[in-house]
Structure formats: C-alpha cells, structure tokens
Write an enzyme that holds these catalytic residues in place. Structure first.
Site, PDB file in Angstrom:
ATOM      1  N   CYS A 207       0.919  -1.380  -0.044  1.00  0.00           N
ATOM      2  CA  CYS A 207      -0.060  -0.164   0.023  1.00  0.00           C
ATOM      3  C   CYS A 207       0.957   1.094  -0.014  1.00  0.00           C
ATOM      4  O   CYS A 207       1.481   1.615   1.103  1.00  0.00           O
ATOM      5  CB  CYS A 207      -0.975   0.052   1.131  1.00  0.00           C
ATOM      6  SG  CYS A 207      -2.042   1.708   1.411  1.00  0.00           S
TER       7      CYS A 207
ATOM      8  N   MET B 277      -4.421   5.410  -5.523  1.00  0.00           N
ATOM      9  CA  MET B 277      -3.584   4.287  -4.460  1.00  0.00           C
ATOM     10  C   MET B 277      -2.097   4.892  -4.842  1.00  0.00           C
ATOM     11  O   MET B 277      -1.792   5.197  -5.981  1.00  0.00           O
ATOM     12  CB  MET B 277      -3.901   2.925  -5.061  1.00  0.00           C
ATOM     13  CG  MET B 277      -5.170   2.499  -4.949  1.00  0.00           C
ATOM     14  SD  MET B 277      -6.074   2.592  -6.399  1.00  0.00           S
ATOM     15  CE  MET B 277      -5.716   1.650  -7.629  1.00  0.00           C
TER      16      MET B 277
END
Length: 397
Positions: A104, A319
């Site tokens: 992430c 993201m």
C-alpha cells in the site's frame, strides 16, 4: 454458557496518504499471530470487522472501503542497511480473506513515522530537529522504500501546511522514494517491468472485447487501458461506476484476463483469491472536470486523467502504488499512459484523479533495449488518529 473474554492488542490507527489502517508492532501481536498463517489472518479480519455480508464493517475498525480496510505489521528490519520491515495486509470487506500480494503506497507514508515513534528506529539516527531518513523493507514485494520524515523537538512532526487532494486537512509533508519499483520481486510473472515484453498489448477479454493495454509491473502490477475504449471519458467520479454492477463486473473481467496475461495467475478463476493485485486503471487526455470536493480541475492543471479501481471499486483518489505505476509508465515513451500525457519523454507527471491532482516523478532509462526505473518519488502525509489497544474476542483467532 461460558463466555470468552476479549483480549487487548496494542495498536495505532493512522491515516497515511488517502488511506487509513491499523498498525501493529510484530512483537505486540499474540504469539500465535506473530507468524504468517491462519491465526494472524483471523485476528486481522476480526480487528477490521470482516467478513461482513452487510459490507459496512460496523463491528470493527474498517471503514467499508478498500482505502480503510487495511492492516500493517512492522518489526525491526532483518535486512542490512534497513530500519524496519513493513508487511501490509489488505483485508477483504465481505470475504474472509487477507491479501498479502502487494504493497500500500499510501500507508507507506505512515510507516516511517510509526517506526520512529514505536522505537523501531535507532534513537541515534533521529535528529532533534530536521528530517529522519527511514529505510523501509517492503516485505510483501521485496523492495526498498525511503521515507523522509520531518522531526521537531525530537518527535515526529505530523501537523503542517502540506495539502493532499483526497485528504480534507493539511499536514506535514513526507517524501517517499520507491527504489527500483519495477518487477514485484515475488517470483511471479516474467520478472520484467513489462511481463509480456511489450509496451502495449492487444488484450482480449471475452464478453468485453479486444483493446489496447499497457501491462506494467512497477509499484504494483497494473493494467492500463484507454478510457474511450471501454466507454468512459476519464472524468468519472465514484458514483458513476461503483453503483453500476455491470461496469464493476466488466472491470473485474478485465482484471482477471490481464492478470493471466501478466503471468500473475494461471487461470481467470484464481483472480478471486488475489483481489489486491493487479490493479485496473483507465487513462485519457486532459479535459476540464469537477473533482468530488467540488473543486474544478482545469485541463491545463494536469498532463492526463487517470481513474483506478481497488478491491473491485473505483478509488476515491489514487492508490500510492498505482501512482508509482503511473509515474513510471508516463516516463516511458509509447505506453498508453505516456501517450495520454502527450507522448514525450518526461521525468514527472501530474495527473487528475477523482479527488483532484497528484504529481509523481520517476527516473527511467533504457539499457540494452530493456526499460528500467531506478526510483519513483512522491509526497504524501500521515497522521496518528488514535493509539492504545484494539480488542477482539479471545476465540476470534
């Protein structure tokens, strides 16, 4: 009837970039959850509140979106010249599943500050005032991330005037360098930035069609397609797609066939067990649009438009790992991302996403006919929201 009491696990709830997650030190987890496996997954699922057939995660720390259904486990690094090992778990909302297949990028912005505050970085390396450089080993993908964390009076500085579209309030800027981000390093695919060997492929997706696609392994495996080829403009906000079950099914089909083409899975049926990767994104040339906050984004403000899906839904911003893929692909002439941005060689790109704009840089070069990227650079911010303990029923894992 006997009742099993709840247990308390030390944890910190942190916003990193445009995501939120529950952070743990490995040593603080219950002993049977300190090793990978079913017990750890069950614990993290219960912490977040999954699986939840209602899709709300009311009985946990999750926020019912892919951006807020995240967990992080940190430990002192086992790697030379690194400070901390960073393991990221993307928790499925409606299924009993934790995906460990990728990083992430947004929560990467919080790893350095949490490591410093939690005693995982040697005190001698932390200045009284200035910037602490934290070398992070991203254990999911076997890559190095360097975080530049501001320090004031010996402590992590969290407040500041750095603004990030998709985050309501300003905070302190954290600069991130994703070193050698191409090729996820997990032994899957061809081991190349472009798993098929091509900058652009004709991707055949049964029931959808055949269209151009750039399949790239940088930051996170990503499938880029042209917005117009799948009936979009690149200006869409979440409501235009996330309430359209037919559209979501189409994107998942594209993702599954793209994953096979990239060598990440052997059969499209395996995609259901690999929800976090690859990502699907669509690109378009710049046009004016209104961001989800109501702020106008002018075509002159950006080099291209990008919309990306995460865990089956259109992301509210972008993201961080996909931003690395965008920056890398934009730096390589001939990819769909580069062509949408005008087709010229570039070392940085500013793209429009549903919440506004983001700038990301990448250093790419061609050596013996093969493209390589030494690093991608972007700025995010991070802030601790709550710290203490999370509680879970003692028989939950």
């Amino acid at each position: 009837m006997a009742h099993v009491p709840q247990i308390k696990v030390p944890a910190t709830y942190i916003r990193g970039g445009t995501s939120k997650g529950v952070f743990f030190r490995l040593q603080d987890l219950p002993e049977r959850a300190q090793v990978p496996g079913g017990a750890r997954d069950a614990l993290l699922l219960r912490v977040i509140g999954s699986p939840d057939p209602y899709g709300k995660q009311i009985d946990g720390m999750g926020g019912a979106t892919s951006s807020t259904s995240k967990t992080v486990v940190l430990s002192k690094s086992s790697k030379p010249d690194h400070d901390v090992d960073y393991l990221f778990g993307q928790v499925s909302i409606e299924k009993a599943f934790v995906d460990w297949s990728g990083n992430c990028g947004n929560l990467s912005a919080a790893v350095g500050s949490f490591a410093i505050s939690s005693g995982l970085v040697d005190a001698a390396r932390i200045p009284q005032n200035g910037v602490c450089t934290v070398r992070i080993w991203q254990a999911n993908i076997g890559k190095t991330i360097v975080a530049h964390v501001p320090i004031t009076n010996g402590e992590v500085q969290e407040t500041g005037d750095f603004e990030l579209d998709g985050v309501t309030f300003p905070a302190a800027e954290v600069q991130l360098e994703f070193l050698d981000p191409a090729d996820e390093g997990d032994g899957e695919g061809s081991g190349s930035m472009f798993p098929t060997g091509n900058l652009v492929d004709d991707l055949e997706v049964p029931g959808v069609g055949t269209f151009k696609a750039t399949l790239i392994n940088a930051g996170i495996p990503t499938i880029f397609v042209n917005a117009e080829d799948i009936g979009y403009t690149g200006t869409e906000l979440q409501d235009a797609i996330n309430g359209d079950t037919k559209a979501l099914a189409m994107f998942e089909t594209i993702r599954a066939y793209g994953a096979v083409r990239m060598g990440l899975i052997d059969d499209v049926d395996e995609a259901a067990k690999r929800q976090h990767t690859p990502k699907v994104a669509f690109v378009a040339k710049p046009v004016d649009y209104i961001a989800s906050s109501g702020k106008p984004v002018a075509a002159s403000d950006v080099d291209l438009l990008v919309r990306a899906l995460s865990m089956g839904k259109l992301h509210h911003a972008m993201m961080g790992t996909a931003a690395v893929a965008i920056g890398t692909a934009a730096a390589i002439p001939g990819t769909l991302v580069n062509l949408a941005a005008g087709g010229s060689a570039r070392s940085a790109v500013r793209f429009g996403h549903p919440s506004g704009t983001l700038r990301v840089g990448a250093e790419a070069s061609q050596i013996d006919g093969e493209w390589t990227v030494t690093k991608a650079i972007m700025s995010r911010s991070a802030r601790v929201l709550m710290e203490g303990w999370v509680r879970v029923p003692g028989d939950a894992f």
